[in-house]
Design a protein around this motif. Structure first.
Motif, mmCIF file in Angstrom:
data_model
loop_
_atom_site.group_PDB
_atom_site.id
_atom_site.type_symbol
_atom_site.label_atom_id
_atom_site.label_comp_id
_atom_site.label_asym_id
_atom_site.label_seq_id
_atom_site.Cartn_x
_atom_site.Cartn_y
_atom_site.Cartn_z
ATOM 1 N N SER A 109 13.993 4.929 -14.349
ATOM 2 C CA SER A 109 12.490 4.511 -13.969
ATOM 3 C C SER A 109 11.663 5.810 -13.961
ATOM 4 O O SER A 109 12.161 7.065 -14.232
ATOM 5 N N THR A 163 6.742 6.920 -14.435
ATOM 6 C CA THR A 163 5.388 6.407 -14.140
ATOM 7 C C THR A 163 5.005 6.409 -15.456
ATOM 8 O O THR A 163 5.509 7.192 -16.501
ATOM 9 N N VAL A 213 0.993 3.506 -14.488
ATOM 10 C CA VAL A 213 1.553 2.746 -13.259
ATOM 11 C C VAL A 213 2.881 3.213 -13.272
ATOM 12 O O VAL A 213 3.687 3.702 -14.067
ATOM 13 N N GLU A 214 3.400 2.986 -11.955
ATOM 14 C CA GLU A 214 5.122 3.058 -11.812
ATOM 15 C C GLU A 214 5.824 1.881 -12.667
ATOM 16 O O GLU A 214 5.362 0.751 -12.696
ATOM 17 N N ARG A 219 7.211 -3.289 -14.685
ATOM 18 C CA ARG A 219 6.140 -2.641 -13.643
ATOM 19 C C ARG A 219 6.426 -3.399 -12.434
ATOM 20 O O ARG A 219 6.472 -4.735 -12.388
ATOM 21 N N TYR A 248 -4.446 -2.013 -15.121
ATOM 22 C CA TYR A 248 -3.735 -0.848 -14.317
ATOM 23 C C TYR A 248 -3.837 -0.853 -12.849
ATOM 24 O O TYR A 248 -3.056 -0.618 -12.085
ATOM 25 N N ASN A 258 -0.382 -3.982 -7.044
ATOM 26 C CA ASN A 258 0.280 -2.771 -7.193
ATOM 27 C C ASN A 258 1.009 -2.193 -5.927
ATOM 28 O O ASN A 258 0.787 -2.693 -4.741
ATOM 29 N N HIS A 279 5.105 11.524 -5.977
ATOM 30 C CA HIS A 279 4.331 10.817 -6.759
ATOM 31 C C HIS A 279 2.798 10.964 -6.210
ATOM 32 O O HIS A 279 2.526 11.142 -5.249
ATOM 33 N N ASN A 315 -4.590 5.589 -12.152
ATOM 34 C CA ASN A 315 -3.472 6.074 -12.834
ATOM 35 C C ASN A 315 -2.631 6.845 -11.896
ATOM 36 O O ASN A 315 -2.940 7.489 -10.795
ATOM 37 N N ARG A 316 -1.243 6.767 -12.217
ATOM 38 C CA ARG A 316 -0.098 7.444 -11.411
ATOM 39 C C ARG A 316 0.606 8.420 -12.260
ATOM 40 O O ARG A 316 1.047 8.211 -13.349
ATOM 41 N N SER A 317 1.202 9.391 -11.582
ATOM 42 C CA SER A 317 2.120 10.256 -12.278
ATOM 43 C C SER A 317 3.222 10.795 -11.259
ATOM 44 O O SER A 317 2.938 10.228 -10.000
ATOM 45 N N ASP A 318 4.346 11.413 -11.711
ATOM 46 C CA ASP A 318 5.277 11.936 -10.688
ATOM 47 C C ASP A 318 5.807 13.026 -10.994
ATOM 48 O O ASP A 318 5.560 13.693 -12.322
#
Length: 513
Positions: free
Chosen positions: A321, A323, A326-327, A338, A388, A401, A475, A488-491
């Motif tokens: 898993s 990002t 999205v995750e 997703r 998104y 989400n 996250h 937008n998401r990042s990790d």
């Protein structure tokens, strides 16, 4: 599977040809209005659904103006009804109205066509997903010799092969383009062990296209045509523009100072990238493709194209898993899985090429699919706001989400993440380009700045993040200076010692120094 309805489908085909012949004559009235088709199979019009389609159309037009997008085509399938529409123009200098039958580059959604073609070979017994790649490409080499002997076909398709993925070198128009590209993978550094980490990998999926060539004895493009495009009746989809020149095509636009600027050269794509991003298609064809994946594996004539087991396998057994805007719970066979707050999975992809941005997802549990095609770099924000974010999901599918409520961290907590992060890619001419990002603590969040080659911060482009706000461990949500979400998401990815080793942004791994 839902299918087109006999005479109604044939009538739409006739209407489509009429639109193509008569588009120029109605240009003045159509430049910034949509051309639409909304149909159901033996169903009366549903006022609530019509309102949903109208709301979506209005949202698209609003965002086109906000993000400098000259043209958009949209396709929706929702509980037995189809909605297709074009907005705006193909080209700001030689404008024609966009219709559901205008050609766009779909970018990385192409990967799912590569995956679908490969699964047909799995169904026929010619390939096995968990077989080593060397079974099909005995001469395959990697920078880490052990990796070439271990990596599997599945790992090519679920973005866990582990070598650098942004490899865009052009090996010419010849039939050996993919073979030469695959040989070049031996020069790419191994970032993570195979099967352990999600890291978006264009190079691995392109190589899967070469595996298809080896197994079928056909060129990649012909194999995908015979295995997927032709059986599904995707008449206006292909990889070579000259084969589709009878179909109206859009142009590519960049955004400069908030205005769309034409760039005709941006349309071109090296043949060596076709399996990862080369498909040219229309909203109508993309929606038909989505309906196939929502169905039971049969083609429009009712013949089995993929077994139900193979169709489901494409969106199950995900790899690691991570990002990707999205995750994602991981990737099956080229489809990203997703998660939603309701526990109902969204099956998604999308794509980007300079001046061409696309989005694509479907929800089997809700009989819903959406495809968006745009002809501007500003299309990435349009797609983010509709797809998104959960704007479309909540309206059409009742889904949301995963929550992302940003919380402030202490300076001591933020110190765990501060530093300089580097990503690398190889361009069409073989040149290595580095992008350095500096993250520093700033009022409970991380300030995000891209650095010039000299190490100085460069001005942030519109709609790019200035801050990263933490919503759960490791996250972050992309935010502008005022704290507004950019959807937008990042990790962050840690090593075996627990130290932050990578920033995963846009699915790519940025190495911490």
């Amino acid at each position: 599977m839902q299918r087109d309805c006999g005479d109604a489908y044939r009538q739409r085909q006739l209407s489509r040809r009429s639109v193509l012949r008569g588009a120029a004559g109605g240009l003045a009235a159509a430049l910034f209005a949509g051309t639409a088709t909304t149909a159901g199979c033996g169903r009366t019009a549903s006022a609530p659904e019509d309102e949903l389609f109208a709301e979506l159309d209005a949202k698209i037009e609003e965002l086109m103006a906000a993000y400098a997008v000259p043209g958009v085509a949209v396709g929706v399938w929702h509980r037995g009804r189809e909605h297709l529409r074009g907005f705006g123009v193909t080209d700001i200098e030689q404008p024609e109205p966009v219709t559901p039958d205008t050609l766009f580059r779909v970018g990385s959604t192409t990967k799912t066509f590569t995956g679908t073609a490969l699964m047909r070979l799995v169904d026929s017994g010619e390939m096995v997903l968990d077989e080593r790649v060397r079974t099909y490409l005995p001469d395959f080499r990697t920078a880490d010799a052990e990796v070439a002997d271990r990596v599997t076909v599945r790992q090519l398709l679920n973005h866990s092969a582990g070598w650098r993925g942004d490899y865009y070198e052009d090996f010419g128009p010849g039939d050996d383009a993919l073979a030469r590209y695959t040989a070049g993978i031996a020069t790419l550094p191994q970032l993570t062990p195979p099967g352990t980490t999600f890291a978006y990998n264009n190079a691995a999926v392109t190589m899967a296209g070469h595996v298809i060539e080896k197994v079928t004895g056909l060129g990649y493009e012909q194999a995908v045509r015979e295995l997927v495009l032709d059986p599904l009746g995707l008449e206006h989809s292909g990889f070579f523009a000259d084969e589709l020149r009878a179909v109206p095509s859009t142009a590519s636009h960049h955004v400069v100072d908030g205005q769309a600027v034409l760039n005709r050269q941006a349309w071109d794509m090296p043949r060596s990238l076709h399996p990862t991003g080369g498909l040219i298609s229309t909203a109508r064809d993309q929606l038909r493709y989505a309906r196939f994946h929502l169905g039971d594996g049969t083609d429009p004539q009712g013949r089995t194209l993929l077994t139900t087991d193979s169709l489901l396998a494409m969106r199950s057994e995900p790899g690691p898993s991570g990002t990707l805007t999205v995750e994602v719970d991981g990737t099956g066979v080229t489809w990203h899985l997703r998660p939603t707050a309701e526990g109902v999975p969204v099956i998604m992809h999308g794509g980007a090429w300079p001046g061409q941005q696309s989005g694509f997802y479907f929800v089997p549990d809700r009989d819903f699919a959406l495809t968006l095609l745009t002809n501007s770099d500003g299309g990435d924000r349009l797609i983010a706001d509709i797809m998104y974010d959960d704007w479309a999901l909540q309206r059409f599918a009742g889904l949301h989400n995963l929550p992302a409520r940003v919380r402030d961290l202490t300076p001591g907590q933020l110190a765990d993440y501060e530093g300089r992060y580097t990503s690398e890619e190889i361009g069409e001419d073989g040149t290595l380009t580095r992008t350095d990002t500096l993250l520093t603590a700033d009022a409970g969040r991380l300030r995000h700045r891209v650095l010039s080659p000299a190490g100085e911060p460069v001005a942030a482009e519109p709609h790019t993040p200035t801050h990263l706000g933490f919503y759960r461990d490791d996250h972050v949500l992309h935010q502008d200076r005022a704290g507004n979400s950019l959807h937008n998401r990042s990790d962050f990815v840690r090593d075996e010692t627990g130290r932050v080793r990578w920033l995963r942004m846009g699915g790519r791994l940025h190495r911490r120094h």
